[in-house]
Design a protein around this motif. Structure first.
Motif, PDB file in Angstrom:
ATOM      1  N   PRO A  56      42.370  46.793  80.184  1.00 43.61           N
ATOM      2  CA  PRO A  56      41.222  47.404  79.889  1.00 43.61           C
ATOM      3  C   PRO A  56      41.466  48.816  79.312  1.00 43.61           C
ATOM      4  CG  PRO A  56      40.884  47.085  82.202  1.00 43.61           C
ATOM      5  CD  PRO A  56      42.346  46.159  81.527  1.00 43.61           C
ATOM      6  N   ARG A  57      42.278  49.538  80.173  1.00 43.97           N
ATOM      7  CA  ARG A  57      42.507  51.194  79.554  1.00 43.97           C
ATOM      8  C   ARG A  57      43.031  51.241  78.563  1.00 43.97           C
ATOM      9  NH1 ARG A  57      45.732  52.624  85.368  1.00 43.97           N
ATOM     10  NH2 ARG A  57      43.995  52.627  86.771  1.00 43.97           N
TER      11      ARG A  57
ATOM     12  N   TYR B 120      53.491  53.272  71.915  1.00 45.21           N
ATOM     13  CA  TYR B 120      53.379  52.896  72.973  1.00 45.21           C
ATOM     14  C   TYR B 120      54.597  52.634  74.051  1.00 45.21           C
ATOM     15  CZ  TYR B 120      51.750  49.732  76.952  1.00 45.21           C
ATOM     16  OH  TYR B 120      51.425  49.132  78.024  1.00 45.21           O
ATOM     17  N   GLY B 121      54.359  53.193  75.137  1.00 46.63           N
ATOM     18  CA  GLY B 121      55.733  53.029  76.437  1.00 46.63           C
ATOM     19  C   GLY B 121      55.411  51.770  77.249  1.00 46.63           C
TER      20      GLY B 121
ATOM     21  N   ALA C 127      49.666  41.931  77.236  1.00 45.55           N
ATOM     22  CA  ALA C 127      48.310  42.222  76.653  1.00 45.55           C
ATOM     23  C   ALA C 127      48.014  43.573  76.031  1.00 45.55           C
ATOM     24  CB  ALA C 127      47.362  42.174  77.745  1.00 45.55           C
ATOM     25  N   ALA C 128      48.547  44.613  76.574  1.00 42.95           N
ATOM     26  CA  ALA C 128      48.579  46.128  75.763  1.00 42.95           C
ATOM     27  C   ALA C 128      49.202  46.049  74.689  1.00 42.95           C
ATOM     28  CB  ALA C 128      49.091  47.213  76.777  1.00 42.95           C
ATOM     29  N   GLU C 129      50.464  45.397  74.602  1.00 37.87           N
ATOM     30  CA  GLU C 129      51.185  45.376  73.213  1.00 37.87           C
ATOM     31  C   GLU C 129      50.440  44.551  72.164  1.00 37.87           C
ATOM     32  OE1 GLU C 129      55.013  43.888  73.612  1.00 37.87           O
ATOM     33  OE2 GLU C 129      55.792  45.483  75.040  1.00 37.87           O
ATOM     34  N   SER C 130      49.722  43.542  72.599  1.00 42.32           N
ATOM     35  CA  SER C 130      49.124  42.439  71.634  1.00 42.32           C
ATOM     36  C   SER C 130      47.890  43.491  71.154  1.00 42.32           C
ATOM     37  CB  SER C 130      48.832  41.443  72.299  1.00 42.32           C
ATOM     38  OG  SER C 130      49.759  40.631  72.730  1.00 42.32           O
ATOM     39  N   SER C 131      47.027  43.980  72.151  1.00 37.42           N
ATOM     40  CA  SER C 131      45.946  44.785  71.741  1.00 37.42           C
ATOM     41  C   SER C 131      46.325  46.027  70.665  1.00 37.42           C
ATOM     42  CB  SER C 131      45.321  45.458  72.904  1.00 37.42           C
ATOM     43  OG  SER C 131      44.804  44.428  73.664  1.00 37.42           O
TER      44      SER C 131
ATOM     45  N   ALA D 263      53.810  42.182  84.295  1.00 32.09           N
ATOM     46  CA  ALA D 263      54.238  42.297  82.905  1.00 32.09           C
ATOM     47  C   ALA D 263      53.435  41.643  82.060  1.00 32.09           C
ATOM     48  CB  ALA D 263      55.719  41.522  83.193  1.00 32.09           C
ATOM     49  N   ARG D 264      52.340  40.635  82.517  1.00 27.55           N
ATOM     50  CA  ARG D 264      51.344  40.013  81.600  1.00 27.55           C
ATOM     51  C   ARG D 264      50.504  41.244  81.213  1.00 27.55           C
ATOM     52  NH1 ARG D 264      52.046  35.671  85.225  1.00 27.55           N
ATOM     53  NH2 ARG D 264      50.289  36.309  86.626  1.00 27.55           N
ATOM     54  N   ARG D 265      50.102  42.161  82.063  1.00 30.36           N
ATOM     55  CA  ARG D 265      49.357  43.384  81.575  1.00 30.36           C
ATOM     56  C   ARG D 265      50.043  44.106  80.520  1.00 30.36           C
ATOM     57  NH1 ARG D 265      48.396  43.563  87.299  1.00 30.36           N
ATOM     58  NH2 ARG D 265      50.019  45.000  87.733  1.00 30.36           N
ATOM     59  N   ARG D 266      51.169  44.089  80.498  1.00 28.54           N
ATOM     60  CA  ARG D 266      51.998  45.148  79.598  1.00 28.54           C
ATOM     61  C   ARG D 266      51.854  44.297  78.087  1.00 28.54           C
ATOM     62  NH1 ARG D 266      52.830  50.495  80.201  1.00 28.54           N
ATOM     63  NH2 ARG D 266      53.639  50.842  82.477  1.00 28.54           N
TER      64      ARG D 266
END
Length: 310
Positions: free
Chosen positions: A103-104, A123-124, A156-160, A151-154
């Motif tokens: 969510p961040r 994005y890193g 999700a961030a990439e996809s967003s 890793a799933r959080r990352r």
């Protein structure tokens, strides 16, 4: 993380020279060790602002010539002015510590989208998005297969970011980053782990690991901001091809320390923390030719031997 009521700059009372208003502008989100190396590398030729949720970091950011902004990615109301500050954004803030989402990053993208000023976002991310590949060597076209929530959080961030960038007409690109090291980085040198006597896996159970020196990573971040292409991904890694145990053996020899003990994977399950075990459960060899070809960065530390000696 602290929860400031709203984004605010810790401003000096001195008037800002007019020439600074014509300088290229960058916003760094998550200005820790790597972000500060980016600011130092850019020098005074850029106007750099940095979002931080830590008031105690304000003085050190000012000393780098960076304008600190107090805000919190967990508090969207504190980010209202963020999107109007710079056409280039470097996003290095980590996801939350739990869950499968980030969510961040979504809060950041909402803030950036309000004003339409951002035109370039880097994005890193992490190479952990690939999961365990059994030591295979591969490039950025490989499909992600995260095996843990971190890793799933990352992913999700990439996809967003990629969806948002297409909708906003923003050039967004991603650096997938392996283990970051440097002698002057907190926790960034293997000597500390070696001094504790932490074991590594025996040869038959060992895994390939990947690395990047923090200074080279900062230079790659800048290159991506300047030369990034839409929806592009790069492996931000050096040329090292070592298994984890061999890496720590090399570091021990260079530091004049005893070699770490070797244990089986079965023994590691009872002796090591779940976090450390997770890193010992994924084996990858990353192809970095796209990074060299497109970002045109000659690594100062092309392998861990040169980097550890530095």
């Amino acid at each position: 993380m602290p929860h400031p009521a709203r984004l605010r700059a810790a401003r000096s009372t001195a008037p800002r020279p007019l020439r600074r208003m014509r300088q290229p502008r960058l916003l760094i989100v998550g200005c820790g060790d790597v972000g500060q190396r980016v600011a130092r590398a850019l020098g005074r030729g850029w106007t750099v602002r940095a979002l931080t949720s830590q008031p105690e970091r304000i003085a050190s950011l000012r000393a780098l010539g960076v304008t600190p902004l107090l805000g919190n990615l967990d508090a969207p109301a504190s980010l209202r002015r963020l999107g109007a500050l710079a056409p280039r954004v470097l996003h290095l803030a980590p996801p939350p510590g739990s869950g499968d989402d980030d969510p961040r990053t979504r809060h950041l993208l909402q803030a950036l989208g309000r004003h339409g000023v951002c035109r370039q976002l880097v994005y890193g991310s992490t190479t952990g998005v690939y999961g365990d590949t059994g030591g295979a060597r591969f490039d950025e076209t490989r499909t992600v297969a995260p095996v843990n929530a971190r890793a799933r959080r990352r992913v999700a961030a990439e996809s967003s970011i990629r969806r948002w960038a297409v909708g906003q007409g923003v050039t967004a690109s991603i650096l997938r980053i392996p283990g970051i090291y440097a002698g002057d980085r907190q926790g960034g040198h293997p000597r500390e782990r070696l001094a504790r006597g932490t074991p590594v896996l025996c040869a038959e159970d060992d895994v390939y690991t990947n690395h990047i020196h923090a200074d080279d990573l900062a230079r790659l971040c800048i290159a991506a901001l300047l030369r990034g292409r839409p929806q592009r991904i790069w492996h931000a890694c050096d040329d090292t091809e070592l298994k984890m145990g061999d890496y720590f053996d090399l570091a021990a020899r260079l530091c004049g320390l005893p070699l770490p003990p070797r244990i089986s994977r079965e023994a590691a399950r009872t002796q090591l923390s779940p976090m450390l075990l997770s890193f010992m459960s994924e084996s990858r060899r990353l192809d970095n030719r796209r990074m060299k070809r497109e970002l045109r960065v000659a690594l100062r530390y092309p392998d861990v031997t040169t980097g550890l000696l530095a």
